[in-house]
Design a protein around this motif. Structure first.
Motif, PDB file in Angstrom:
ATOM      1  N   ASN A  27     -10.552  57.799 -33.414  1.00 33.33           N
ATOM      2  CA  ASN A  27     -10.621  58.846 -34.441  1.00 33.33           C
ATOM      3  C   ASN A  27     -11.567  58.457 -35.574  1.00 33.33           C
ATOM      4  O   ASN A  27     -11.166  58.342 -36.741  1.00 33.33           O
ATOM      5  CB  ASN A  27      -9.225  59.126 -34.988  1.00 33.33           C
ATOM      6  N   ILE A  28     -12.837  58.270 -35.236  1.00 28.58           N
ATOM      7  CA  ILE A  28     -13.785  57.779 -36.238  1.00 28.58           C
ATOM      8  C   ILE A  28     -14.063  58.808 -37.325  1.00 28.58           C
ATOM      9  O   ILE A  28     -14.503  58.454 -38.416  1.00 28.58           O
ATOM     10  CB  ILE A  28     -15.101  57.315 -35.594  1.00 28.58           C
ATOM     11  N   ARG A  29     -13.809  60.075 -37.041  1.00 30.32           N
ATOM     12  CA  ARG A  29     -14.058  61.097 -38.061  1.00 30.32           C
ATOM     13  C   ARG A  29     -13.113  60.937 -39.244  1.00 30.32           C
ATOM     14  O   ARG A  29     -13.360  61.481 -40.313  1.00 30.32           O
ATOM     15  CB  ARG A  29     -13.927  62.487 -37.458  1.00 30.32           C
ATOM     16  N   GLU A  30     -12.017  60.192 -39.021  1.00 23.75           N
ATOM     17  CA  GLU A  30     -11.065  59.966 -40.108  1.00 23.75           C
ATOM     18  C   GLU A  30     -11.494  58.825 -41.017  1.00 23.75           C
ATOM     19  O   GLU A  30     -10.942  58.634 -42.085  1.00 23.75           O
ATOM     20  CB  GLU A  30      -9.681  59.655 -39.536  1.00 23.75           C
ATOM     21  N   ILE A  31     -12.499  58.044 -40.614  1.00 18.56           N
ATOM     22  CA  ILE A  31     -12.866  56.852 -41.372  1.00 18.56           C
ATOM     23  C   ILE A  31     -13.629  57.224 -42.634  1.00 18.56           C
ATOM     24  O   ILE A  31     -14.630  57.934 -42.581  1.00 18.56           O
ATOM     25  CB  ILE A  31     -13.712  55.896 -40.522  1.00 18.56           C
ATOM     26  N   ASN A  32     -13.173  56.729 -43.763  1.00 20.23           N
ATOM     27  CA  ASN A  32     -13.880  56.926 -45.030  1.00 20.23           C
ATOM     28  C   ASN A  32     -14.393  55.620 -45.616  1.00 20.23           C
ATOM     29  O   ASN A  32     -15.214  55.645 -46.534  1.00 20.23           O
ATOM     30  CB  ASN A  32     -12.972  57.619 -46.045  1.00 20.23           C
ATOM     31  N   ALA A  33     -13.901  54.519 -45.111  1.00 21.77           N
ATOM     32  CA  ALA A  33     -14.345  53.224 -45.616  1.00 21.77           C
ATOM     33  C   ALA A  33     -14.174  52.181 -44.528  1.00 21.77           C
ATOM     34  O   ALA A  33     -13.238  52.247 -43.728  1.00 21.77           O
ATOM     35  CB  ALA A  33     -13.538  52.830 -46.844  1.00 21.77           C
ATOM     36  N   ALA A  47     -11.563  39.536 -48.912  1.00 15.71           N
ATOM     37  CA  ALA A  47     -12.558  40.590 -48.726  1.00 15.71           C
ATOM     38  C   ALA A  47     -13.959  40.014 -48.864  1.00 15.71           C
ATOM     39  O   ALA A  47     -14.212  39.157 -49.719  1.00 15.71           O
ATOM     40  CB  ALA A  47     -12.336  41.692 -49.745  1.00 15.71           C
ATOM     41  N   VAL A  48     -14.859  40.484 -48.027  1.00 12.48           N
ATOM     42  CA  VAL A  48     -16.246  40.026 -48.054  1.00 12.48           C
ATOM     43  C   VAL A  48     -17.163  41.152 -48.518  1.00 12.48           C
ATOM     44  O   VAL A  48     -17.937  40.988 -49.448  1.00 12.48           O
ATOM     45  CB  VAL A  48     -16.682  39.541 -46.660  1.00 12.48           C
ATOM     46  N   ALA A  49     -17.085  42.291 -47.843  1.00  9.72           N
ATOM     47  CA  ALA A  49     -17.962  43.418 -48.171  1.00  9.72           C
ATOM     48  C   ALA A  49     -17.330  44.696 -47.657  1.00  9.72           C
ATOM     49  O   ALA A  49     -16.557  44.673 -46.703  1.00  9.72           O
ATOM     50  CB  ALA A  49     -19.342  43.228 -47.557  1.00  9.72           C
ATOM     51  N   SER A  50     -17.683  45.806 -48.306  1.00  8.99           N
ATOM     52  CA  SER A  50     -17.149  47.097 -47.887  1.00  8.99           C
ATOM     53  C   SER A  50     -18.209  48.166 -48.068  1.00  8.99           C
ATOM     54  O   SER A  50     -19.122  48.026 -48.894  1.00  8.99           O
ATOM     55  CB  SER A  50     -15.883  47.457 -48.663  1.00  8.99           C
ATOM     56  N   ILE A  51     -18.066  49.213 -47.282  1.00 10.04           N
ATOM     57  CA  ILE A  51     -18.980  50.344 -47.373  1.00 10.04           C
ATOM     58  C   ILE A  51     -18.163  51.624 -47.246  1.00 10.04           C
ATOM     59  O   ILE A  51     -17.246  51.708 -46.425  1.00 10.04           O
ATOM     60  CB  ILE A  51     -20.088  50.256 -46.301  1.00 10.04           C
ATOM     61  N   PHE A  52     -18.531  52.618 -48.071  1.00 14.15           N
ATOM     62  CA  PHE A  52     -17.784  53.863 -48.110  1.00 14.15           C
ATOM     63  C   PHE A  52     -18.629  54.998 -47.541  1.00 14.15           C
ATOM     64  O   PHE A  52     -19.844  54.866 -47.384  1.00 14.15           O
ATOM     65  CB  PHE A  52     -17.334  54.155 -49.539  1.00 14.15           C
ATOM     66  N   SER A  53     -17.982  56.107 -47.256  1.00 11.28           N
ATOM     67  CA  SER A  53     -18.663  57.214 -46.590  1.00 11.28           C
ATOM     68  C   SER A  53     -19.800  57.777 -47.426  1.00 11.28           C
ATOM     69  O   SER A  53     -20.715  58.407 -46.889  1.00 11.28           O
ATOM     70  CB  SER A  53     -17.657  58.312 -46.250  1.00 11.28           C
ATOM     71  N   ASN A  54     -19.778  57.547 -48.727  1.00 11.86           N
ATOM     72  CA  ASN A  54     -20.878  58.025 -49.579  1.00 11.86           C
ATOM     73  C   ASN A  54     -21.996  56.985 -49.697  1.00 11.86           C
ATOM     74  O   ASN A  54     -22.946  57.184 -50.464  1.00 11.86           O
ATOM     75  CB  ASN A  54     -20.357  58.384 -50.967  1.00 11.86           C
ATOM     76  N   GLY A  55     -21.854  55.880 -48.966  1.00  9.11           N
ATOM     77  CA  GLY A  55     -22.894  54.861 -48.959  1.00  9.11           C
ATOM     78  C   GLY A  55     -22.715  53.750 -49.967  1.00  9.11           C
ATOM     79  O   GLY A  55     -23.466  52.766 -49.945  1.00  9.11           O
ATOM     80  N   VAL A  56     -21.742  53.879 -50.834  1.00 11.85           N
ATOM     81  CA  VAL A  56     -21.506  52.836 -51.834  1.00 11.85           C
ATOM     82  C   VAL A  56     -21.006  51.559 -51.147  1.00 11.85           C
ATOM     83  O   VAL A  56     -20.198  51.616 -50.225  1.00 11.85           O
ATOM     84  CB  VAL A  56     -20.475  53.323 -52.870  1.00 11.85           C
ATOM     85  N   THR A  57     -21.516  50.432 -51.618  1.00 14.50           N
ATOM     86  CA  THR A  57     -21.113  49.146 -51.059  1.00 14.50           C
ATOM     87  C   THR A  57     -20.573  48.232 -52.154  1.00 14.50           C
ATOM     88  O   THR A  57     -20.921  48.367 -53.326  1.00 14.50           O
ATOM     89  CB  THR A  57     -22.298  48.449 -50.372  1.00 14.50           C
ATOM     90  N   SER A 101     -10.548  52.348 -42.883  1.00 16.48           N
ATOM     91  CA  SER A 101      -9.516  53.088 -43.602  1.00 16.48           C
ATOM     92  C   SER A 101      -9.833  54.580 -43.634  1.00 16.48           C
ATOM     93  O   SER A 101     -10.995  54.957 -43.817  1.00 16.48           O
ATOM     94  CB  SER A 101      -9.392  52.562 -45.028  1.00 16.48           C
ATOM     95  N   PRO A 102      -8.818  55.429 -43.489  1.00 16.78           N
ATOM     96  CA  PRO A 102      -9.040  56.874 -43.611  1.00 16.78           C
ATOM     97  C   PRO A 102      -9.133  57.318 -45.072  1.00 16.78           C
ATOM     98  O   PRO A 102      -9.475  58.460 -45.342  1.00 16.78           O
ATOM     99  CB  PRO A 102      -7.805  57.472 -42.927  1.00 16.78           C
ATOM    100  N   THR A 103      -8.816  56.406 -45.974  1.00 22.03           N
ATOM    101  CA  THR A 103      -8.929  56.723 -47.395  1.00 22.03           C
ATOM    102  C   THR A 103     -10.027  55.852 -47.988  1.00 22.03           C
ATOM    103  O   THR A 103     -10.773  55.186 -47.274  1.00 22.03           O
ATOM    104  CB  THR A 103      -7.599  56.440 -48.117  1.00 22.03           C
ATOM    105  N   ARG A 104     -10.092  55.800 -49.299  1.00 23.64           N
ATOM    106  CA  ARG A 104     -11.061  54.929 -49.947  1.00 23.64           C
ATOM    107  C   ARG A 104     -10.426  53.606 -50.345  1.00 23.64           C
ATOM    108  O   ARG A 104     -10.983  52.851 -51.141  1.00 23.64           O
ATOM    109  CB  ARG A 104     -11.659  55.626 -51.160  1.00 23.64           C
ATOM    110  N   VAL A 105      -9.260  53.360 -49.806  1.00 21.73           N
ATOM    111  CA  VAL A 105      -8.540  52.124 -50.107  1.00 21.73           C
ATOM    112  C   VAL A 105      -8.588  51.209 -48.893  1.00 21.73           C
ATOM    113  O   VAL A 105      -8.202  51.586 -47.786  1.00 21.73           O
ATOM    114  CB  VAL A 105      -7.076  52.429 -50.483  1.00 21.73           C
TER     115      VAL A 105
END
Length: 122
Positions: A27-33, A47-57, A101-105
């Motif tokens: 269910n990759i469409r649910e991924i936001n981060a 935690a090492v690094a993260s990327i969000f659906s809006n491109g923020v890292t 994550s399906p959220t931004r958390v």
């Protein structure tokens, strides 16, 4: 449910580079981060690094300027996140895990990969 498979780990000398990949399916469409975490022997996962659906890292201070996280656009049934690691140090030695994550958390307790081992020799 999302399935995550990491790859790209290995043995490298200090100062070298590796690129880790995390392939997400399901269910990759649910991924936001998505994020990369690591756990060294005897230490807690961090935690090492993260990327969000809006491109923020975001990056841990210990890897800023050396590691780069990126993600290809969702394509069919897969989404892949990369972690380019340059100027590796012995203290980067750890098992590296991917999380989605399906959220931004982050991290999401239900979406972990099995990890890939990175060993940096001095």
């Amino acid at each position: 449910q999302v399935q995550l498979v990491e790859s790209g780990g290995g043995l490298v000398q200090a100062g070298g580079s590796l690129r880790l990949s995390c392939a997400a399916s399901g269910n990759i469409r649910e991924i936001n981060a998505m994020g990369w975490y690591r756990q060294a022997p005897g230490k807690q996962r961090e935690a090492v690094a993260s990327i969000f659906s809006n491109g923020v890292t975001h990056y841990a201070d210990s890897v800023k300027g050396r590691f780069t996280i990126s993600s290809i656009s969702r394509d069919n049934a897969k989404n892949t996140v990369y972690l380019q690691m340059n100027s590796l140090k012995p203290e980067d030695t750890a098992v590296y895990y991917c999380n989605a994550s399906p959220t931004r958390v982050l991290p999401d307790a239900n979406n972990w990969g099995k990890g890939t081992l990175v060993t940096v020799s001095s």
